[in-house]
Design a protein around this motif. Structure first.
Motif, PDB file in Angstrom:
ATOM      1  N   ILE A 156     -47.363 -24.209  -8.755  1.00  0.00           N
ATOM      2  CA  ILE A 156     -46.792 -22.976  -9.314  1.00  0.00           C
ATOM      3  C   ILE A 156     -46.097 -22.163  -8.223  1.00  0.00           C
ATOM      4  CG2 ILE A 156     -47.337 -20.740 -10.354  1.00  0.00           C
ATOM      5  CD1 ILE A 156     -49.539 -22.114 -11.922  1.00  0.00           C
ATOM      6  N   GLN A 157     -46.756 -22.003  -7.084  1.00  0.00           N
ATOM      7  CA  GLN A 157     -46.172 -21.237  -5.982  1.00  0.00           C
ATOM      8  C   GLN A 157     -44.943 -21.948  -5.415  1.00  0.00           C
ATOM      9  OE1 GLN A 157     -49.346 -21.997  -6.390  1.00  0.00           O
ATOM     10  NE2 GLN A 157     -50.625 -20.178  -6.123  1.00  0.00           N
ATOM     11  N   HIS A 158     -45.020 -23.269  -5.368  1.00  0.00           N
ATOM     12  CA  HIS A 158     -43.908 -24.050  -4.821  1.00  0.00           C
ATOM     13  C   HIS A 158     -42.660 -23.907  -5.692  1.00  0.00           C
ATOM     14  CE1 HIS A 158     -42.592 -27.244  -2.051  1.00  0.00           C
ATOM     15  NE2 HIS A 158     -41.865 -27.687  -3.071  1.00  0.00           N
ATOM     16  N   VAL A 159     -42.844 -24.027  -6.995  1.00  0.00           N
ATOM     17  CA  VAL A 159     -41.722 -23.884  -7.928  1.00  0.00           C
ATOM     18  C   VAL A 159     -41.133 -22.475  -7.833  1.00  0.00           C
ATOM     19  CG1 VAL A 159     -41.107 -23.762 -10.379  1.00  0.00           C
ATOM     20  CG2 VAL A 159     -42.486 -25.660  -9.529  1.00  0.00           C
ATOM     21  N   ALA A 160     -41.983 -21.491  -7.643  1.00  0.00           N
ATOM     22  CA  ALA A 160     -41.512 -20.100  -7.564  1.00  0.00           C
ATOM     23  C   ALA A 160     -40.593 -19.885  -6.367  1.00  0.00           C
ATOM     24  CB  ALA A 160     -42.695 -19.146  -7.485  1.00  0.00           C
ATOM     25  N   LEU A 162     -38.826 -22.174  -4.841  1.00  0.00           N
ATOM     26  CA  LEU A 162     -37.598 -22.931  -5.082  1.00  0.00           C
ATOM     27  C   LEU A 162     -36.634 -22.124  -5.951  1.00  0.00           C
ATOM     28  CD1 LEU A 162     -38.952 -26.528  -5.841  1.00  0.00           C
ATOM     29  CD2 LEU A 162     -37.717 -25.778  -3.805  1.00  0.00           C
ATOM     30  N   ASN A 163     -37.136 -21.603  -7.049  1.00  0.00           N
ATOM     31  CA  ASN A 163     -36.284 -20.838  -7.964  1.00  0.00           C
ATOM     32  C   ASN A 163     -35.795 -19.542  -7.332  1.00  0.00           C
ATOM     33  OD1 ASN A 163     -36.432 -22.766  -9.978  1.00  0.00           O
ATOM     34  ND2 ASN A 163     -38.219 -21.826 -10.937  1.00  0.00           N
ATOM     35  N   ALA A 164     -36.633 -18.916  -6.518  1.00  0.00           N
ATOM     36  CA  ALA A 164     -36.220 -17.679  -5.848  1.00  0.00           C
ATOM     37  C   ALA A 164     -35.083 -17.949  -4.870  1.00  0.00           C
ATOM     38  CB  ALA A 164     -37.403 -17.058  -5.128  1.00  0.00           C
ATOM     39  N   MET A 165     -35.159 -19.052  -4.143  1.00  0.00           N
ATOM     40  CA  MET A 165     -34.089 -19.382  -3.195  1.00  0.00           C
ATOM     41  C   MET A 165     -32.793 -19.706  -3.922  1.00  0.00           C
ATOM     42  SD  MET A 165     -35.876 -21.443  -0.003  1.00  0.00           S
ATOM     43  CE  MET A 165     -36.809 -22.641  -0.976  1.00  0.00           C
ATOM     44  N   GLU A 166     -32.891 -20.443  -5.021  1.00  0.00           N
ATOM     45  CA  GLU A 166     -31.688 -20.760  -5.797  1.00  0.00           C
ATOM     46  C   GLU A 166     -31.081 -19.485  -6.406  1.00  0.00           C
ATOM     47  OE1 GLU A 166     -30.031 -23.444  -6.141  1.00  0.00           O
ATOM     48  OE2 GLU A 166     -31.342 -25.096  -5.549  1.00  0.00           O
ATOM     49  N   GLU A 167     -31.936 -18.605  -6.889  1.00  0.00           N
ATOM     50  CA  GLU A 167     -31.468 -17.345  -7.463  1.00  0.00           C
ATOM     51  C   GLU A 167     -30.759 -16.499  -6.410  1.00  0.00           C
ATOM     52  OE1 GLU A 167     -33.258 -13.375  -9.742  1.00  0.00           O
ATOM     53  OE2 GLU A 167     -34.579 -14.644  -8.535  1.00  0.00           O
ATOM     54  N   PHE A 168     -31.353 -16.409  -5.235  1.00  0.00           N
ATOM     55  CA  PHE A 168     -30.770 -15.578  -4.184  1.00  0.00           C
ATOM     56  C   PHE A 168     -29.448 -16.161  -3.702  1.00  0.00           C
ATOM     57  CE2 PHE A 168     -30.917 -13.366   0.034  1.00  0.00           C
ATOM     58  CZ  PHE A 168     -30.956 -12.086  -0.467  1.00  0.00           C
ATOM     59  N   ALA A 169     -29.374 -17.476  -3.623  1.00  0.00           N
ATOM     60  CA  ALA A 169     -28.118 -18.121  -3.233  1.00  0.00           C
ATOM     61  C   ALA A 169     -27.019 -17.798  -4.235  1.00  0.00           C
ATOM     62  CB  ALA A 169     -28.318 -19.633  -3.131  1.00  0.00           C
ATOM     63  N   ALA A 170     -27.340 -17.891  -5.516  1.00  0.00           N
ATOM     64  CA  ALA A 170     -26.356 -17.575  -6.558  1.00  0.00           C
ATOM     65  C   ALA A 170     -25.935 -16.118  -6.489  1.00  0.00           C
ATOM     66  CB  ALA A 170     -26.937 -17.900  -7.933  1.00  0.00           C
ATOM     67  N   MET A 171     -26.890 -15.259  -6.168  1.00  0.00           N
ATOM     68  CA  MET A 171     -26.597 -13.837  -6.064  1.00  0.00           C
ATOM     69  C   MET A 171     -25.623 -13.561  -4.924  1.00  0.00           C
ATOM     70  SD  MET A 171     -27.281 -10.918  -7.401  1.00  0.00           S
ATOM     71  CE  MET A 171     -25.620 -10.392  -7.018  1.00  0.00           C
ATOM     72  N   LEU A 172     -25.821 -14.208  -3.792  1.00  0.00           N
ATOM     73  CA  LEU A 172     -24.926 -14.012  -2.649  1.00  0.00           C
ATOM     74  C   LEU A 172     -23.525 -14.516  -2.973  1.00  0.00           C
ATOM     75  CD1 LEU A 172     -27.263 -15.041   0.319  1.00  0.00           C
ATOM     76  CD2 LEU A 172     -26.693 -12.739  -0.474  1.00  0.00           C
ATOM     77  N   TYR A 200     -39.203 -12.104  -2.144  1.00  0.00           N
ATOM     78  CA  TYR A 200     -40.364 -11.523  -1.462  1.00  0.00           C
ATOM     79  C   TYR A 200     -41.664 -11.874  -2.185  1.00  0.00           C
ATOM     80  CZ  TYR A 200     -43.761  -7.990  -0.053  1.00  0.00           C
ATOM     81  OH  TYR A 200     -44.909  -7.360   0.359  1.00  0.00           O
ATOM     82  N   LEU A 201     -41.675 -11.697  -3.494  1.00  0.00           N
ATOM     83  CA  LEU A 201     -42.901 -11.920  -4.261  1.00  0.00           C
ATOM     84  C   LEU A 201     -43.296 -13.389  -4.283  1.00  0.00           C
ATOM     85  CD1 LEU A 201     -42.295  -9.482  -7.258  1.00  0.00           C
ATOM     86  CD2 LEU A 201     -43.864  -9.184  -5.339  1.00  0.00           C
ATOM     87  N   SER A 202     -42.322 -14.286  -4.334  1.00  0.00           N
ATOM     88  CA  SER A 202     -42.644 -15.714  -4.385  1.00  0.00           C
ATOM     89  C   SER A 202     -43.270 -16.180  -3.072  1.00  0.00           C
ATOM     90  CB  SER A 202     -41.394 -16.545  -4.710  1.00  0.00           C
ATOM     91  OG  SER A 202     -40.445 -16.483  -3.658  1.00  0.00           O
ATOM     92  N   PHE A 203     -42.724 -15.716  -1.960  1.00  0.00           N
ATOM     93  CA  PHE A 203     -43.287 -16.125  -0.676  1.00  0.00           C
ATOM     94  C   PHE A 203     -44.613 -15.413  -0.399  1.00  0.00           C
ATOM     95  CE2 PHE A 203     -39.149 -17.962  -0.003  1.00  0.00           C
ATOM     96  CZ  PHE A 203     -39.415 -19.072   0.796  1.00  0.00           C
ATOM     97  N   LYS A 204     -44.758 -14.227  -0.942  1.00  0.00           N
ATOM     98  CA  LYS A 204     -46.038 -13.530  -0.818  1.00  0.00           C
ATOM     99  C   LYS A 204     -47.122 -14.295  -1.578  1.00  0.00           C
ATOM    100  CE  LYS A 204     -48.288  -9.072  -1.678  1.00  0.00           C
ATOM    101  NZ  LYS A 204     -48.127  -7.696  -2.225  1.00  0.00           N
ATOM    102  N   ALA A 205     -46.769 -14.815  -2.749  1.00  0.00           N
ATOM    103  CA  ALA A 205     -47.727 -15.589  -3.541  1.00  0.00           C
ATOM    104  C   ALA A 205     -48.108 -16.871  -2.817  1.00  0.00           C
ATOM    105  CB  ALA A 205     -47.128 -15.908  -4.906  1.00  0.00           C
ATOM    106  N   SER A 208     -50.565 -16.061  -0.199  1.00  0.00           N
ATOM    107  CA  SER A 208     -51.879 -15.839  -0.801  1.00  0.00           C
ATOM    108  C   SER A 208     -52.569 -17.167  -1.093  1.00  0.00           C
ATOM    109  CB  SER A 208     -51.751 -15.030  -2.097  1.00  0.00           C
ATOM    110  OG  SER A 208     -51.253 -13.731  -1.829  1.00  0.00           O
ATOM    111  N   TYR A 209     -51.779 -18.160  -1.487  1.00  0.00           N
ATOM    112  CA  TYR A 209     -52.330 -19.494  -1.734  1.00  0.00           C
ATOM    113  C   TYR A 209     -52.940 -20.057  -0.453  1.00  0.00           C
ATOM    114  CZ  TYR A 209     -52.313 -24.575  -1.864  1.00  0.00           C
ATOM    115  OH  TYR A 209     -52.680 -25.888  -1.722  1.00  0.00           O
ATOM    116  N   TYR A 210     -52.238 -19.888   0.651  1.00  0.00           N
ATOM    117  CA  TYR A 210     -52.767 -20.382   1.928  1.00  0.00           C
ATOM    118  C   TYR A 210     -54.112 -19.747   2.246  1.00  0.00           C
ATOM    119  CZ  TYR A 210     -48.437 -22.756   3.280  1.00  0.00           C
ATOM    120  OH  TYR A 210     -47.376 -23.594   3.349  1.00  0.00           O
ATOM    121  N   LYS A 211     -54.212 -18.455   1.990  1.00  0.00           N
ATOM    122  CA  LYS A 211     -55.474 -17.744   2.282  1.00  0.00           C
ATOM    123  C   LYS A 211     -56.600 -18.270   1.407  1.00  0.00           C
ATOM    124  CE  LYS A 211     -53.247 -13.449   3.796  1.00  0.00           C
ATOM    125  NZ  LYS A 211     -53.068 -11.997   3.531  1.00  0.00           N
TER     126      LYS A 211
END
Length: 211
Positions: A156-160, A162-172, A200-205, A208-211
């Motif tokens: 779940i965290q991994h997919v998040a 991935l999608n956040a990076m693709e979203e941000f790339a499209a935004m730029l 930010y939230l996806s990498f924060k999650a 949290s998984y690592y912890k």
């Protein structure tokens, strides 16, 4: 009065695709936004509701809520190869794999919003080219990260991310393509804030998984 116009802000919020480049200073998105504004004005006039105060109020509400949607590639858990091993040693290998796959992001040393701000100040096209270059860094990182074998409990965290990076790339890319259009640029900055928050939230999650 705004509620009686028969239309909503959704009328001028359209999906932006990366291949919609600007022509002579006005992008497809900017034209849609301007058309929506004119439509609101016309509707108020036809209903006899228009005054300067009402017009200003409607325009302000539109500006506050207008948030175009950008199209981007999305991943699901079915796109990810998983490993049932969720031991500490497996997590360490996953961390090493991520560190390598995310390496393209280290190529950018300037905040993306700052790069766009430099363009606004100077109108120098090199900053738009830089935004597109940075967008590709995010796509390269997403592409490499999608190939990683992931511990089963981290999908779940991994997919998040991935999608956040693709979203941000499209935004730029959207910002770069619409930079010459003031209507589109202002509207897209709201979407930029959302995309940045999703990153930010996806990498924060994930942390949290690592912890």
């Amino acid at each position: 009065a705004a509620e009686n116009t028969g239309s909503t802000n959704a009328d001028v919020v359209q999906t932006y695709s990366g291949d919609q480049a600007p022509s002579t200073g006005e992008s497809t998105l900017g034209a849609a936004i301007l058309e929506g504004i004119i439509s609101k004005y016309t509707s108020l006039q036809e209903q006899g509701l228009y005054t300067e105060e009402v017009g200003e109020s409607v325009a302000t509400k539109m500006a506050e809520t207008l948030k175009p949607t950008v199209e981007y590639r999305t991943y699901t858990s079915s796109d990810i190869k998983t490993d049932p091993d969720i031991s500490t040693s497996r997590l360490e290998r996953y961390s090493d794999d991520l560190r390598a796959s995310l390496a393209p992001l280290h190529k950018n040393t300037d905040p993306e919003f700052e790069i766009f701000a430099y363009y606004i100040d100077t109108r120098d096209q090199k900053y738009l080219a830089r935004l597109k270059e940075v967008a590709q860094f995010y796509r390269d990182a997403a592409n490499a990260t999608a190939k990683i074998t992931v511990p089963a409990d981290a999908v779940i965290q991994h997919v998040a991310i991935l999608n956040a990076m693709e979203e941000f790339a499209a935004m730029l890319d959207a910002l770069a393509a619409n930079a010459a259009d003031p209507y589109a640029s202002v509207a897209l900055l709201r979407t930029y804030n959302q995309a940045e928050s999703d990153m930010y939230l996806s990498f924060k999650a994930l942390a949290s998984y690592y912890k």
